[in-house]
Design a protein around this motif. Structure first.
Motif, PDB file in Angstrom:
ATOM      1  N   GLU A 161      -0.595   5.227  15.523  1.00 35.81           N
ATOM      2  CA  GLU A 161       0.352   4.748  14.520  1.00 35.81           C
ATOM      3  C   GLU A 161      -0.229   3.566  13.748  1.00 35.81           C
ATOM      4  O   GLU A 161      -0.102   3.479  12.519  1.00 35.81           O
ATOM      5  CB  GLU A 161       1.666   4.348  15.190  1.00 35.81           C
ATOM      6  N   GLU A 162      -0.891   2.647  14.476  1.00 34.08           N
ATOM      7  CA  GLU A 162      -1.514   1.497  13.818  1.00 34.08           C
ATOM      8  C   GLU A 162      -2.666   1.941  12.917  1.00 34.08           C
ATOM      9  O   GLU A 162      -2.845   1.422  11.814  1.00 34.08           O
ATOM     10  CB  GLU A 162      -2.017   0.505  14.855  1.00 34.08           C
ATOM     11  N   SER A 181      -1.354   3.486   9.776  1.00 33.41           N
ATOM     12  CA  SER A 181      -0.700   2.518   8.895  1.00 33.41           C
ATOM     13  C   SER A 181      -1.681   1.881   7.924  1.00 33.41           C
ATOM     14  O   SER A 181      -1.287   1.375   6.867  1.00 33.41           O
ATOM     15  CB  SER A 181      -0.003   1.428   9.721  1.00 33.41           C
ATOM     16  N   ASP A 194      -1.479   3.363   4.594  1.00 30.70           N
ATOM     17  CA  ASP A 194      -0.160   3.313   3.944  1.00 30.70           C
ATOM     18  C   ASP A 194       0.166   1.945   3.368  1.00 30.70           C
ATOM     19  O   ASP A 194       1.265   1.710   2.897  1.00 30.70           O
ATOM     20  CB  ASP A 194       0.930   3.713   4.952  1.00 30.70           C
TER      21      ASP A 194
END
Length: 363
Positions: free
Chosen positions: A228-229, A232, A235
């Motif tokens: 997830e990191e 990111s 994004d």
């Protein structure tokens, strides 16, 4: 092309192009397409080959499959495999790879980045000179030379081979047990004075034509993060630690006459840069110096720390793409004999000692 006679000019001796100091076009000549790769002469490569003693090799390329979500809004890799036919007696596969050549480990070529405000690329070439679109035109012996001018194929056909030098900033800052004083994923400029001090503490003396690798910590941070990191990063606005863009950094890189520079982070320089001072403009457009990004330096850093030796034979063969903008590096290094010497002493019961960065040196 042959090197100019006598010593190369210093950064401050180079002329300016309009508001940009340090223009090296006259050093390499108006017809040049190699830039600082000119420094990798036969004699330089032959001397660098003396770094090979043990014959062990280390890959510096991140798998081309990654990252799944590239930075800078680049297309993700698409790799497909299929079976050639169906039924009994069929055991054949093919695959196809569709990538942005700068989505992962890469060399930035001379077509990648120009002087933004002047719309000028290497050797005073206007942006409108380049045709965009498909680069597949005809057989190699029939291709218009202007159509492929300054393409990555020039470095591919020459090779980027010579003595490599690693500056391991992660160990430089953390050797005494302190944490890294910056987050590699946030904007932070690394000054030339730190690079010089790191080289001094590692016992490194630079030679003309060296290929400089800088471990800033981006890859270590990436590998220790959650998916997830990692996702990111693509994004949000890209922020990362890297080389400071000031003239002292330019003096360090030019006056040591490196043939190429690479790091483990996706932009090599502090990002975002203080506009309009992109280091890419100087390195690519004014010097013709290859910029390597997203190199996987983790295994190399461990090997160098174990050996107490931060130089090695470096080899890289970019993809032979006529007129290409960039390429995966296909890079590797060969380790020297120092590790073997230390291990032989250790096994024989002779003393060895640690000397910084967790390294081993023979007494």
């Amino acid at each position: 092309m042959p090197l100019p006679e006598g010593p190369l000019p210093s950064f401050d001796e180079l002329p300016s192009f309009r508001n940009f100091p340090g223009c090296a076009w006259d050093v390499w000549g108006k017809d040049d397409e190699l830039g600082t790769i000119n420094l990798l002469t036969k004699d330089v490569v032959k001397e660098a080959a003396k770094e090979i003693k043990l014959g062990k090799t280390i890959c510096l390329n991140w798998p081309i499959n990654y990252p799944k979500k590239p930075l800078f809004n680049r297309q993700p890799p698409n790799i497909q495999m299929w079976r050639k036919g169906e039924g009994e007696g069929i055991a054949v596969h093919d695959d196809a790879i569709h990538i942005n050549t700068q989505s992962g480990s890469q060399w930035d070529g001379l077509r990648h980045f120009g002087l933004l405000e002047h719309r000028i690329f290497y050797n005073n070439t206007p942006a409108d000179f380049f045709e965009t679109g498909s680069l597949v035109k005809d057989y190699p012996d029939k291709v218009d030379k202007d159509f492929i001018k300054y393409g990555i194929h020039n470095w591919a056909q020459h090779g980027i081979c010579g003595r490599g030098v690693l500056l391991d900033l992660v160990r430089y800052f953390t050797a005494s047990g302190d944490p890294l004083p910056y987050d590699p994923w946030t904007t932070h400029g690394i000054p030339a004075s730190v690079l010089e001090d790191c080289a001094k503490k590692q016992g490194v003396t630079f030679k003309q034509g060296d290929i400089l690798l800088i471990r800033i910590g981006f890859m270590q941070r990436y590998l220790s993060s959650t998916q997830e990191e990692r996702d990111s990063l693509a994004d949000k606005e890209e922020t990362m630690a890297g080389i400071d863009q000031g003239d002292e950094s330019k003096r360090f890189l030019w006056n040591n006459h490196f043939a190429a520079v690479a790091s483990d982070q996706p932009a090599i320089e502090r990002w975002p840069p203080p506009y309009p001072h992109h280091l890419h403009q100087t390195l690519l457009a004014l010097w013709g110096m290859p910029i390597g990004e997203f190199f996987d330096l983790e295994a190399l850093a461990n090997a160098c720390a174990e050996a107490g030796r931060y130089t090695f034979f470096f080899t890289s063969w970019p993809l032979n793409i006529l007129g290409g903008v960039a390429s995966p590096p296909n890079a590797a290094v060969s380790r020297a004999m120092f590790i073997a010497a230390a291990l032989l002493k250790f096994r024989a019961g002779l003393p060895v000692r640690s000397q910084g960065y967790g390294s081993v040196k023979c007494m």
